[in-house]
Design a protein around this motif. Structure first.
Motif, PDB file in Angstrom:
ATOM      1  N   SER A 154     -34.801 -20.606 -47.829  1.00 24.22           N
ATOM      2  CA  SER A 154     -33.421 -20.188 -48.063  1.00 24.22           C
ATOM      3  C   SER A 154     -32.459 -20.805 -47.064  1.00 24.22           C
ATOM      4  N   LEU A 155     -32.979 -21.364 -45.953  1.00 26.60           N
ATOM      5  CA  LEU A 155     -32.144 -22.007 -44.959  1.00 26.60           C
ATOM      6  C   LEU A 155     -32.052 -23.509 -45.165  1.00 26.60           C
ATOM      7  N   ILE A 156     -32.405 -23.988 -46.378  1.00 32.51           N
ATOM      8  CA  ILE A 156     -32.331 -25.415 -46.717  1.00 32.51           C
ATOM      9  C   ILE A 156     -31.436 -25.572 -47.942  1.00 32.51           C
ATOM     10  N   ASP A 157     -30.463 -26.478 -47.852  1.00 34.54           N
ATOM     11  CA  ASP A 157     -29.555 -26.752 -48.963  1.00 34.54           C
ATOM     12  C   ASP A 157     -29.480 -28.264 -49.155  1.00 34.54           C
ATOM     13  N   VAL A 158     -29.745 -28.738 -50.380  1.00 31.76           N
ATOM     14  CA  VAL A 158     -29.797 -30.166 -50.689  1.00 31.76           C
ATOM     15  C   VAL A 158     -28.716 -30.500 -51.707  1.00 31.76           C
ATOM     16  N   ASP A 159     -27.965 -31.562 -51.438  1.00 32.00           N
ATOM     17  CA  ASP A 159     -26.914 -32.037 -52.344  1.00 32.00           C
ATOM     18  C   ASP A 159     -27.079 -33.540 -52.505  1.00 32.00           C
ATOM     19  N   VAL A 160     -27.442 -33.990 -53.708  1.00 37.46           N
ATOM     20  CA  VAL A 160     -27.700 -35.407 -53.988  1.00 37.46           C
ATOM     21  C   VAL A 160     -26.486 -36.004 -54.686  1.00 37.46           C
ATOM     22  N   HIS A 161     -26.028 -37.150 -54.189  1.00 37.43           N
ATOM     23  CA  HIS A 161     -24.945 -37.920 -54.787  1.00 37.43           C
ATOM     24  C   HIS A 161     -25.496 -39.280 -55.198  1.00 37.43           C
ATOM     25  N   PRO A 162     -24.784 -40.033 -56.021  1.00 39.28           N
ATOM     26  CA  PRO A 162     -25.310 -41.336 -56.463  1.00 39.28           C
ATOM     27  C   PRO A 162     -25.612 -42.291 -55.325  1.00 39.28           C
ATOM     28  N   THR A 163     -24.826 -42.235 -54.253  1.00 41.00           N
ATOM     29  CA  THR A 163     -25.000 -43.219 -53.179  1.00 41.00           C
ATOM     30  C   THR A 163     -25.454 -42.607 -51.869  1.00 41.00           C
ATOM     31  N   TYR A 164     -25.484 -41.300 -51.754  1.00 39.06           N
ATOM     32  CA  TYR A 164     -25.927 -40.676 -50.510  1.00 39.06           C
ATOM     33  C   TYR A 164     -26.502 -39.297 -50.819  1.00 39.06           C
ATOM     34  N   ILE A 165     -27.215 -38.743 -49.817  1.00 39.02           N
ATOM     35  CA  ILE A 165     -27.813 -37.413 -49.931  1.00 39.02           C
ATOM     36  C   ILE A 165     -27.421 -36.602 -48.699  1.00 39.02           C
ATOM     37  N   SER A 166     -27.113 -35.340 -48.926  1.00 37.81           N
ATOM     38  CA  SER A 166     -26.704 -34.437 -47.844  1.00 37.81           C
ATOM     39  C   SER A 166     -27.630 -33.229 -47.846  1.00 37.81           C
ATOM     40  N   VAL A 167     -28.337 -33.017 -46.730  1.00 40.79           N
ATOM     41  CA  VAL A 167     -29.280 -31.911 -46.582  1.00 40.79           C
ATOM     42  C   VAL A 167     -28.852 -31.083 -45.367  1.00 40.79           C
ATOM     43  N   ILE A 168     -28.658 -29.781 -45.565  1.00 38.27           N
ATOM     44  CA  ILE A 168     -28.312 -28.873 -44.476  1.00 38.27           C
ATOM     45  C   ILE A 168     -29.529 -27.981 -44.218  1.00 38.27           C
ATOM     46  N   ILE A 169     -30.084 -28.103 -43.018  1.00 41.81           N
ATOM     47  CA  ILE A 169     -31.291 -27.371 -42.628  1.00 41.81           C
ATOM     48  C   ILE A 169     -30.935 -26.480 -41.446  1.00 41.81           C
ATOM     49  N   LYS A 170     -30.906 -25.191 -41.685  1.00 41.00           N
ATOM     50  CA  LYS A 170     -30.607 -24.221 -40.632  1.00 41.00           C
ATOM     51  C   LYS A 170     -29.297 -24.572 -39.925  1.00 41.00           C
ATOM     52  N   SER A 171     -28.266 -24.802 -40.737  1.00 37.25           N
ATOM     53  CA  SER A 171     -26.904 -25.096 -40.280  1.00 37.25           C
ATOM     54  C   SER A 171     -26.768 -26.463 -39.643  1.00 37.25           C
ATOM     55  N   LYS A 172     -27.796 -27.321 -39.692  1.00 34.86           N
ATOM     56  CA  LYS A 172     -27.745 -28.668 -39.146  1.00 34.86           C
ATOM     57  C   LYS A 172     -27.722 -29.670 -40.292  1.00 34.86           C
ATOM     58  N   LEU A 173     -26.783 -30.618 -40.210  1.00 35.40           N
ATOM     59  CA  LEU A 173     -26.544 -31.561 -41.308  1.00 35.40           C
ATOM     60  C   LEU A 173     -27.390 -32.815 -41.134  1.00 35.40           C
ATOM     61  N   LEU A 174     -28.009 -33.245 -42.238  1.00 39.43           N
ATOM     62  CA  LEU A 174     -28.696 -34.532 -42.333  1.00 39.43           C
ATOM     63  C   LEU A 174     -28.094 -35.265 -43.522  1.00 39.43           C
ATOM     64  N   ARG A 175     -27.300 -36.311 -43.252  1.00 35.55           N
ATOM     65  CA  ARG A 175     -26.639 -37.074 -44.317  1.00 35.55           C
ATOM     66  C   ARG A 175     -27.073 -38.530 -44.205  1.00 35.55           C
ATOM     67  N   LEU A 176     -27.572 -39.102 -45.307  1.00 36.86           N
ATOM     68  CA  LEU A 176     -28.109 -40.466 -45.314  1.00 36.86           C
ATOM     69  C   LEU A 176     -27.589 -41.211 -46.527  1.00 36.86           C
ATOM     70  N   ARG A 177     -27.306 -42.490 -46.334  1.00 33.48           N
ATOM     71  CA  ARG A 177     -26.954 -43.355 -47.452  1.00 33.48           C
ATOM     72  C   ARG A 177     -28.233 -43.816 -48.153  1.00 33.48           C
ATOM     73  N   LEU A 178     -28.173 -43.870 -49.476  1.00 33.02           N
ATOM     74  CA  LEU A 178     -29.358 -44.223 -50.254  1.00 33.02           C
ATOM     75  C   LEU A 178     -29.482 -45.734 -50.367  1.00 33.02           C
ATOM     76  N   PRO A 179     -30.707 -46.261 -50.395  1.00 36.29           N
ATOM     77  CA  PRO A 179     -30.887 -47.715 -50.534  1.00 36.29           C
ATOM     78  C   PRO A 179     -30.410 -48.236 -51.882  1.00 36.29           C
TER      79      PRO A 179
END
Length: 509
Positions: A326-351
């Motif tokens: 419940s402390l993980i939230d994933v949001d996928v976009h066409p060119t990047y992905i945004s993952v919030i894990i325990k209020s910490k953001l992980l945002r990466l551009r997709l290849p």
């Protein structure tokens, strides 16, 4: 003072998974309990072993529901009389060490145990009757023939016979001691009642007020030195023991209060996570894709994988095993992905560009890692990433940095050594090729190329004197060392035109 509650019973029944109806053994020692209330009797009816030592319980009560009770430990309490065990048919061991069973209640207490035919072990050591009467053991052994051990000592057949022979005399002696004990307690009670009014004021002839203060008031009013107060011996009475335990309970409450005050505040991680997700998603919605920057606030390890499943991009994030999903939230976009894990953001551009609608997430039950599987818009697009363990990547980077640092340090060390050490070398002897070249170019000769199969014409001044075979002078590999082409000079009369080239002797060496 604390009382026996269901919460306390469940906390002490962890070995039985907190189930009270089937509980057979429980320890309630050192809880500063003042009584055995009905909660214990009605809740734990299957109790066989009950530890209540080191409390301030003054009376044995509410034990009639415990028919299966086999061992009762009430040592270091304020018990003055043995009672309440009429329904404990299987009682085998009773411990009343260091209580307050005196002569006035001893006969009644022992008579109460006569009907407990299963009783085998009895402990009464440290009670006033046991301390002040040398024939205490003989009396108990004579009255309770079913006993096998008294205060830890084995009871032999001869001891029982001797005790029974002395029983009539011991009973008379006990009644006399009981009468004395009652008289002393009555005198003490009247003295305490009288001393309740400790200050008697009398007016002297001069009009001054004279106060008669006893020693107890000095202690209460703080007129005794601290050192004397620390060394003052307390009486071994139920009242003094209650005071001591009340002080201990007060210190315990103060300590718990300090620990609660100094303890870190409990955080609501779910609420914090929800607020963080809302803020990040709102900010991302306001920014165009070109302004999205990569972030890894939590320092999570992750890997890309485009080989195990062709036409897909798989992002594996190394989330902790016991982290709640419940402390993980994933949001996928066409060119990047945004993952919030325990209020910490992980945002990466997709290849590559991916299909958002068909992307899915998975969580490993063994490792807890999060896998995001994203199909490519163009499945035939070549892979741009190489799957490698993040730990291996960090190890390789560290090795590269160490190698570069060691090489730079070694070069600096060598240069420092060369600057300090002076080498003396002898002049190098010329080789055969160098001697032949010197002979061919002596007297200011200039070598001229004539493109005549590797032959060079030597010119002295403006006249051609002889031809030299270059192959016999320098190796074939060094013939390409012609560095500069000189402008052509007019040929002599009757001679052929040629290109004049100057050889770089340094290159030939």
């Amino acid at each position: 003072m604390p009382q026996i509650t269901r919460q306390l019973l469940r906390r002490r029944a962890e070995h039985n998974e907190g189930i009270l109806s089937t509980l057979e053994e429980i320890s309630l020692h050192q809880e500063e309990l003042e009584s055995i209330n009905e909660v214990l009797a009605t809740t734990c009816r299957k109790i066989k072993i009950l530890y209540l030592q080191n409390n301030i319980i003054p009376k044995m009560e509410n034990l009639h529901h415990m028919k299966d009770l086999q061992y009762l430990n009430l040592a270091l309490n304020n018990i003055t009389k043995i009672e309440g065990l009429g329904n404990c048919e299987f009682l085998n061991k009773l411990d009343l060490t260091v209580n307050f069973i005196d002569f006035d209640t001893l006969e009644e207490s022992i008579d109460h145990l006569v009907s407990r035919v299963t009783l085998r072990d009895l402990y009464l050591l440290g009670n006033p009757a046991q301390v002040n009467w040398p024939h205490f053991n003989d009396y108990v052994i004579a009255k309770l023939p079913q006993l096998q051990h008294l205060d830890g000592g084995e009871i032999t057949r001869s001891m029982q016979i001797k005790a029974r022979q002395q029983l009539p005399q011991l009973e008379v002696e006990l009644r006399h001691l009981a009468e004395q004990a009652r008289r002393k307690k009555a005198e003490k009670a009247s003295k305490v009642k009288k001393s309740s009014t400790t200050v008697n004021r009398t007016v002297a002839a001069s009009g001054a007020v004279v106060e008669d203060v006893d020693e107890d008031e000095d202690v209460r009013e703080g007129r005794v030195d601290d050192e004397d107060d620390a060394n003052r011996m307390t009486e071994n009475t139920p009242e003094e023991r209650v005071k001591i335990y009340q002080e201990l309970a007060q210190q315990k409450r103060e300590k718990e209060e300090r620990e609660r005050t100094n303890a870190p505040k409990e955080r609501d991680y779910e609420a914090e996570h929800a607020e963080s997700v809302t803020a990040v998603r709102q900010k991302e919605s306001e920014l165009p894709d070109m302004e999205i920057r990569q972030k890894n606030e939590g320092g999570w390890d992750f890997t890309w994988d485009e080989d195990s499943k062709p036409g897909h991009i798989i992002l594996e994030v190394h989330t902790p095993r016991f982290l709640d999903s419940s402390l993980i939230d994933v949001d996928v976009h066409p060119t990047y992905i945004s993952v919030i894990i325990k209020s910490k953001l992980l945002r990466l551009r997709l290849p590559s560009e991916v299909q958002v609608s068909t992307s899915r997430c998975q969580r490993s039950k063994t490792s807890g890692h999060l896998s995001v599987i994203m199909p490519k818009v163009n499945p035939r697009e070549p892979a741009l990433t190489v799957k490698m363990d993040p730990k291996q990547l960090r190890a390789n980077a560290n090795q590269a940095r160490q190698a570069s640092a060691s090489s730079s340090s070694s070069s600096a060390t060598n240069s420092a050594i060369n600057s300090r050490v002076k080498y003396t070398s002898k002049a190098k002897a010329p080789s055969i090729h160098e001697l032949m070249m010197q002979e061919a170019t002596s007297a200011g000769a200039t070598v001229v190329s004539a493109d005549n199969g590797g032959l060079l014409d030597a010119q002295v001044g403006s006249q051609f004197s002889k031809a030299v075979d270059v192959a016999n002078i320098i190796p074939q590999k060094k013939q390409d060392a012609i560095l500069e082409v000189l402008p052509p000079t007019p040929p002599p009369a009757g001679g052929n035109a040629s290109l004049i080239t100057e050889l770089d002797m340094t290159a030939l060496d």
